[in-house]
Design a protein around this motif. Structure first.
Motif, PDB file in Angstrom:
ATOM      1  N   ILE A   1       0.837  -1.208   0.000  1.00  0.00           N
ATOM      2  CA  ILE A   1       0.000   0.000   0.000  1.00  0.00           C
ATOM      3  C   ILE A   1       0.866   1.250   0.000  1.00  0.00           C
ATOM      4  CG2 ILE A   1      -1.691   1.332   1.342  1.00  0.00           C
ATOM      5  CD1 ILE A   1      -2.765  -1.377   2.377  1.00  0.00           C
ATOM      6  N   GLY A   2       1.881   1.257   0.847  1.00  0.00           N
ATOM      7  CA  GLY A   2       2.718   2.444   1.003  1.00  0.00           C
ATOM      8  C   GLY A   2       3.433   2.876  -0.253  1.00  0.00           C
ATOM      9  N   ARG A   3       3.753   1.934  -1.140  1.00  0.00           N
ATOM     10  CA  ARG A   3       4.446   2.283  -2.378  1.00  0.00           C
ATOM     11  C   ARG A   3       3.660   3.281  -3.229  1.00  0.00           C
ATOM     12  NH1 ARG A   3       9.515   2.824  -2.620  1.00  0.00           N
ATOM     13  NH2 ARG A   3      10.672   0.991  -1.988  1.00  0.00           N
ATOM     14  N   TRP A   4       2.341   3.332  -3.050  1.00  0.00           N
ATOM     15  CA  TRP A   4       1.545   4.263  -3.842  1.00  0.00           C
ATOM     16  C   TRP A   4       1.768   5.715  -3.425  1.00  0.00           C
ATOM     17  CZ3 TRP A   4      -0.972   3.418  -8.294  1.00  0.00           C
ATOM     18  CH2 TRP A   4      -1.068   2.085  -8.691  1.00  0.00           C
ATOM     19  N   GLY A   5       2.413   5.921  -2.291  1.00  0.00           N
ATOM     20  CA  GLY A   5       2.807   7.269  -1.925  1.00  0.00           C
ATOM     21  C   GLY A   5       3.819   7.816  -2.916  1.00  0.00           C
ATOM     22  N   ASN A   6       4.664   6.913  -3.458  1.00  0.00           N
ATOM     23  CA  ASN A   6       5.645   7.319  -4.472  1.00  0.00           C
ATOM     24  C   ASN A   6       4.963   7.768  -5.757  1.00  0.00           C
ATOM     25  OD1 ASN A   6       7.401   4.468  -3.316  1.00  0.00           O
ATOM     26  ND2 ASN A   6       7.938   6.566  -2.804  1.00  0.00           N
ATOM     27  N   PHE A   7       3.802   7.212  -6.043  1.00  0.00           N
ATOM     28  CA  PHE A   7       3.048   7.612  -7.227  1.00  0.00           C
ATOM     29  C   PHE A   7       2.678   9.088  -7.145  1.00  0.00           C
ATOM     30  CE2 PHE A   7      -1.326   8.357  -8.801  1.00  0.00           C
ATOM     31  CZ  PHE A   7      -1.115   8.198 -10.159  1.00  0.00           C
ATOM     32  N   PHE A   8       2.144   9.515  -6.017  1.00  0.00           N
ATOM     33  CA  PHE A   8       1.744  10.913  -5.856  1.00  0.00           C
ATOM     34  C   PHE A   8       2.949  11.844  -5.802  1.00  0.00           C
ATOM     35  CE2 PHE A   8      -2.004   8.639  -4.375  1.00  0.00           C
ATOM     36  CZ  PHE A   8      -3.023   9.350  -5.006  1.00  0.00           C
ATOM     37  N   ASN A   9       4.076  11.335  -5.315  1.00  0.00           N
ATOM     38  CA  ASN A   9       5.289  12.155  -5.238  1.00  0.00           C
ATOM     39  C   ASN A   9       6.110  12.151  -6.533  1.00  0.00           C
ATOM     40  OD1 ASN A   9       4.812  13.035  -2.683  1.00  0.00           O
ATOM     41  ND2 ASN A   9       6.529  11.988  -1.727  1.00  0.00           N
ATOM     42  N   ARG A  10       5.680  11.371  -7.518  1.00  0.00           N
ATOM     43  CA  ARG A  10       6.424  11.233  -8.784  1.00  0.00           C
ATOM     44  C   ARG A  10       7.879  10.840  -8.511  1.00  0.00           C
ATOM     45  NH1 ARG A  10       1.767  14.556  -8.331  1.00  0.00           N
ATOM     46  NH2 ARG A  10       1.060  15.221 -10.422  1.00  0.00           N
ATOM     47  N   GLU A  11       8.053   9.738  -7.781  1.00  0.00           N
ATOM     48  CA  GLU A  11       9.395   9.293  -7.428  1.00  0.00           C
ATOM     49  C   GLU A  11       9.460   7.762  -7.485  1.00  0.00           C
ATOM     50  OE1 GLU A  11       9.901  10.717  -3.451  1.00  0.00           O
ATOM     51  OE2 GLU A  11       8.404   9.354  -2.613  1.00  0.00           O
ATOM     52  N   ALA A  12      10.646   7.227  -7.230  1.00  0.00           N
ATOM     53  CA  ALA A  12      10.855   5.777  -7.237  1.00  0.00           C
ATOM     54  C   ALA A  12      10.431   5.162  -8.563  1.00  0.00           C
ATOM     55  CB  ALA A  12      10.115   5.113  -6.069  1.00  0.00           C
ATOM     56  N   PHE A  13      10.885   5.766  -9.658  1.00  0.00           N
ATOM     57  CA  PHE A  13      10.590   5.222 -10.977  1.00  0.00           C
ATOM     58  C   PHE A  13      11.884   4.753 -11.637  1.00  0.00           C
ATOM     59  CE2 PHE A  13      10.660   9.917 -11.290  1.00  0.00           C
ATOM     60  CZ  PHE A  13      11.785  10.092 -12.084  1.00  0.00           C
ATOM     61  N   GLY A  14      11.735   4.062 -12.783  1.00  0.00           N
ATOM     62  CA  GLY A  14      12.889   3.532 -13.487  1.00  0.00           C
ATOM     63  C   GLY A  14      13.235   4.337 -14.723  1.00  0.00           C
ATOM     64  N   ASP A  15      14.104   3.788 -15.526  1.00  0.00           N
ATOM     65  CA  ASP A  15      14.566   4.456 -16.740  1.00  0.00           C
ATOM     66  C   ASP A  15      13.481   4.398 -17.821  1.00  0.00           C
ATOM     67  OD1 ASP A  15      16.245   5.784 -18.488  1.00  0.00           O
ATOM     68  OD2 ASP A  15      17.990   4.573 -17.923  1.00  0.00           O
ATOM     69  N   TYR A  16      13.808   4.899 -18.984  1.00  0.00           N
ATOM     70  CA  TYR A  16      12.846   4.949 -20.094  1.00  0.00           C
ATOM     71  C   TYR A  16      12.357   3.563 -20.490  1.00  0.00           C
ATOM     72  CZ  TYR A  16      11.067   5.064 -24.838  1.00  0.00           C
ATOM     73  OH  TYR A  16      10.276   4.879 -25.948  1.00  0.00           O
ATOM     74  N   THR A  17      11.076   3.461 -20.787  1.00  0.00           N
ATOM     75  CA  THR A  17      10.498   2.243 -21.344  1.00  0.00           C
ATOM     76  C   THR A  17       9.287   2.606 -22.197  1.00  0.00           C
ATOM     77  OG1 THR A  17       9.533   0.074 -20.836  1.00  0.00           O
ATOM     78  CG2 THR A  17       8.964   1.873 -19.363  1.00  0.00           C
ATOM     79  N   ASP A  18       8.991   1.748 -23.136  1.00  0.00           N
ATOM     80  CA  ASP A  18       7.767   1.891 -23.904  1.00  0.00           C
ATOM     81  C   ASP A  18       6.920   0.635 -23.739  1.00  0.00           C
ATOM     82  OD1 ASP A  18       6.005   3.299 -25.562  1.00  0.00           O
ATOM     83  OD2 ASP A  18       6.724   2.283 -27.364  1.00  0.00           O
ATOM     84  N   GLY A  19       7.113  -0.034 -22.601  1.00  0.00           N
ATOM     85  CA  GLY A  19       6.367  -1.246 -22.304  1.00  0.00           C
ATOM     86  C   GLY A  19       4.916  -0.966 -21.945  1.00  0.00           C
ATOM     87  N   LEU A  20       4.184  -2.033 -21.678  1.00  0.00           N
ATOM     88  CA  LEU A  20       2.751  -1.927 -21.406  1.00  0.00           C
ATOM     89  C   LEU A  20       2.445  -0.971 -20.260  1.00  0.00           C
ATOM     90  CD1 LEU A  20      -0.159  -2.918 -21.916  1.00  0.00           C
ATOM     91  CD2 LEU A  20       0.308  -4.782 -20.293  1.00  0.00           C
ATOM     92  N   PHE A  21       3.244  -1.007 -19.201  1.00  0.00           N
ATOM     93  CA  PHE A  21       2.960  -0.206 -18.013  1.00  0.00           C
ATOM     94  C   PHE A  21       3.715   1.124 -17.989  1.00  0.00           C
ATOM     95  CE2 PHE A  21       2.137  -4.618 -16.733  1.00  0.00           C
ATOM     96  CZ  PHE A  21       0.842  -4.492 -16.266  1.00  0.00           C
ATOM     97  N   ALA A  22       4.290   1.512 -19.102  1.00  0.00           N
ATOM     98  CA  ALA A  22       5.054   2.764 -19.159  1.00  0.00           C
ATOM     99  C   ALA A  22       4.246   3.933 -18.595  1.00  0.00           C
ATOM    100  CB  ALA A  22       5.454   3.056 -20.597  1.00  0.00           C
ATOM    101  N   MET A  23       4.911   4.742 -17.772  1.00  0.00           N
ATOM    102  CA  MET A  23       4.269   5.899 -17.132  1.00  0.00           C
ATOM    103  C   MET A  23       4.900   7.176 -17.668  1.00  0.00           C
ATOM    104  SD  MET A  23       3.902   6.728 -13.033  1.00  0.00           S
ATOM    105  CE  MET A  23       5.681   6.734 -12.764  1.00  0.00           C
ATOM    106  N   ARG A  24       4.070   8.136 -18.068  1.00  0.00           N
ATOM    107  CA  ARG A  24       4.540   9.408 -18.615  1.00  0.00           C
ATOM    108  C   ARG A  24       4.370  10.507 -17.573  1.00  0.00           C
ATOM    109  NH1 ARG A  24       1.307  10.704 -23.568  1.00  0.00           N
ATOM    110  NH2 ARG A  24       2.617   9.172 -24.635  1.00  0.00           N
ATOM    111  N   LEU A  25       5.475  11.213 -17.298  1.00  0.00           N
ATOM    112  CA  LEU A  25       5.474  12.262 -16.280  1.00  0.00           C
ATOM    113  C   LEU A  25       5.997  13.572 -16.863  1.00  0.00           C
ATOM    114  CD1 LEU A  25       7.131  10.239 -13.366  1.00  0.00           C
ATOM    115  CD2 LEU A  25       4.705  10.831 -13.527  1.00  0.00           C
ATOM    116  N   PRO A  26       5.470  14.707 -16.400  1.00  0.00           N
ATOM    117  CA  PRO A  26       6.021  16.002 -16.818  1.00  0.00           C
ATOM    118  C   PRO A  26       7.443  16.151 -16.294  1.00  0.00           C
ATOM    119  CG  PRO A  26       3.849  16.249 -15.806  1.00  0.00           C
ATOM    120  CD  PRO A  26       4.290  14.855 -15.513  1.00  0.00           C
ATOM    121  N   LEU A  27       8.331  16.661 -17.111  1.00  0.00           N
ATOM    122  CA  LEU A  27       9.730  16.808 -16.710  1.00  0.00           C
ATOM    123  C   LEU A  27       9.874  17.697 -15.483  1.00  0.00           C
ATOM    124  CD1 LEU A  27      12.695  16.185 -17.383  1.00  0.00           C
ATOM    125  CD2 LEU A  27      12.698  18.225 -18.835  1.00  0.00           C
ATOM    126  N   ASP A  28       9.033  18.735 -15.399  1.00  0.00           N
ATOM    127  CA  ASP A  28       9.170  19.661 -14.268  1.00  0.00           C
ATOM    128  C   ASP A  28       8.580  19.121 -12.974  1.00  0.00           C
ATOM    129  OD1 ASP A  28       6.469  19.812 -14.765  1.00  0.00           O
ATOM    130  OD2 ASP A  28       6.387  21.981 -15.057  1.00  0.00           O
TER     131      ASP A  28
END
Length: 302
Positions: free
Chosen positions: A143-170
């Motif tokens: 459950i706690g890992r979803w805190g990283n979702f709101f903080n836009r953190e704990a992500f990996g390098d570039y991917t174009d896979g099924l679960f790829a997540m797109r974030l604003p650079l700023d």
């Protein structure tokens, strides 16, 4: 700051994902609320498992309070130690965890020490407490890992896979943006976006898998502490792979190896070795006991 978060290959578009909510004029971070929810859920499942194993569930309320308090301190110390360059010029920022900065392995280490001390004071089995508490620990992580979702953190390098997540650079820390991510950066409506592995999601799903594994393995448990070792091995196996994808790794000074990946690998090897050796020892003892019992019966018949 642009507040969009997209999962383009899943067709999910979130226009306005805030980091906090205002309650009576006070800003409350979603990160903190989700961590709190994970803690509450973790204590609840630990109490449920305690009841199923004929333990006093109330013990896990006290243990949860101490474990969370010292666990958060341990998680923060671990993170700060291996990110010292970020804090050495602003020591007061060490105490600011609203934007994240907690390392789960630091929390686990502190929690284990807390359980050992708690068990000694209460004259209880530390290994039995760990076996029960680890259900709550892994659910809290999921459950706690979803805190990283709101903080836009704990992500990996570039991917174009099924679960790829797109974030604003700023919206992300510049230190977490790699050259590969910049090479594949997209311009949408005049704004720059990076596309990354949502490793927080991978880890959350992996923790759910580990929880299911623990629940299924429980019927095969042969010794106290085994469930906790299965947790360490299971989580370590997944974390070793996931940590290799992340761009915000904490590194061992002078060596440059990802500290959590090294620790995950070691815990996996040590835990699996301990499980195999202990189970083999117990099996041999039981076999010898049955053999002696059989020989006794044969002698009596003679």
């Amino acid at each position: 700051m642009n507040k969009m978060i997209d999962f383009p290959n899943l067709g999910i578009h979130l226009e306005n994902v805030e980091k906090s909510v205002s309650v009576f004029g006070f800003e409350i971070a979603y990160y903190g609320m989700i961590i709190g929810l994970g803690i509450l859920a973790g204590i609840c499942i630990a109490m449920y498992m305690a009841k199923r194993t004929n333990q006093d569930p109330e013990i896990y309320i006290d243990l949860g309070i101490y474990g969370v308090f010292f666990g958060v301190i341990g998680a923060r110390i671990y993170y700060v130690l291996f990110s010292w360059d970020m804090y050495k010029d602003d020591l007061l920022s060490v105490f600011n965890i609203r934007q994240g900065g907690l390392a789960i392995y630091g929390g686990v280490i502190a929690a284990v020490i807390t359980v050992i001390v708690f068990a000694r004071i209460k004259k209880l089995s530390a290994r039995k407490l760990m076996d029960t508490a680890c259900y709550g620990l892994v659910l809290g992580q999921a459950i706690g890992r979803w805190g990283n979702f709101f903080n836009r953190e704990a992500f990996g390098d570039y991917t174009d896979g099924l679960f790829a997540m797109r974030l604003p650079l700023d919206a992300v820390r510049s230190a977490d943006v790699t050259e590969k991510m910049r090479e594949h950066m997209e311009m949408i409506d005049g704004k720059c976006f990076v596309q990354v592995h949502p490793t927080f999601l991978y880890e959350s799903l992996w923790c759910v898998f580990v929880l299911i594994l623990l629940l299924l393995y429980r019927k095969r448990q042969m010794f106290r502490g085994e469930i906790f070792l299965v947790y360490l091995a299971g989580y370590g196996f997944g974390r070793f792979w996931i940590e290799g994808l992340r761009t915000d790794q904490l590194l061992l000074p002078g060596i440059g190896w990802p500290v959590s990946r090294v620790l995950a690998g070691l815990l996996f090897v040590v835990s699996v070795t301990m499980i195999i050796r202990t189970r083999n020892t117990i099996y041999r003892r039981r076999t010898m006991h049955k053999k002696r019992k059989h020989e006794t019966v044969v002698t009596d018949e003679d």
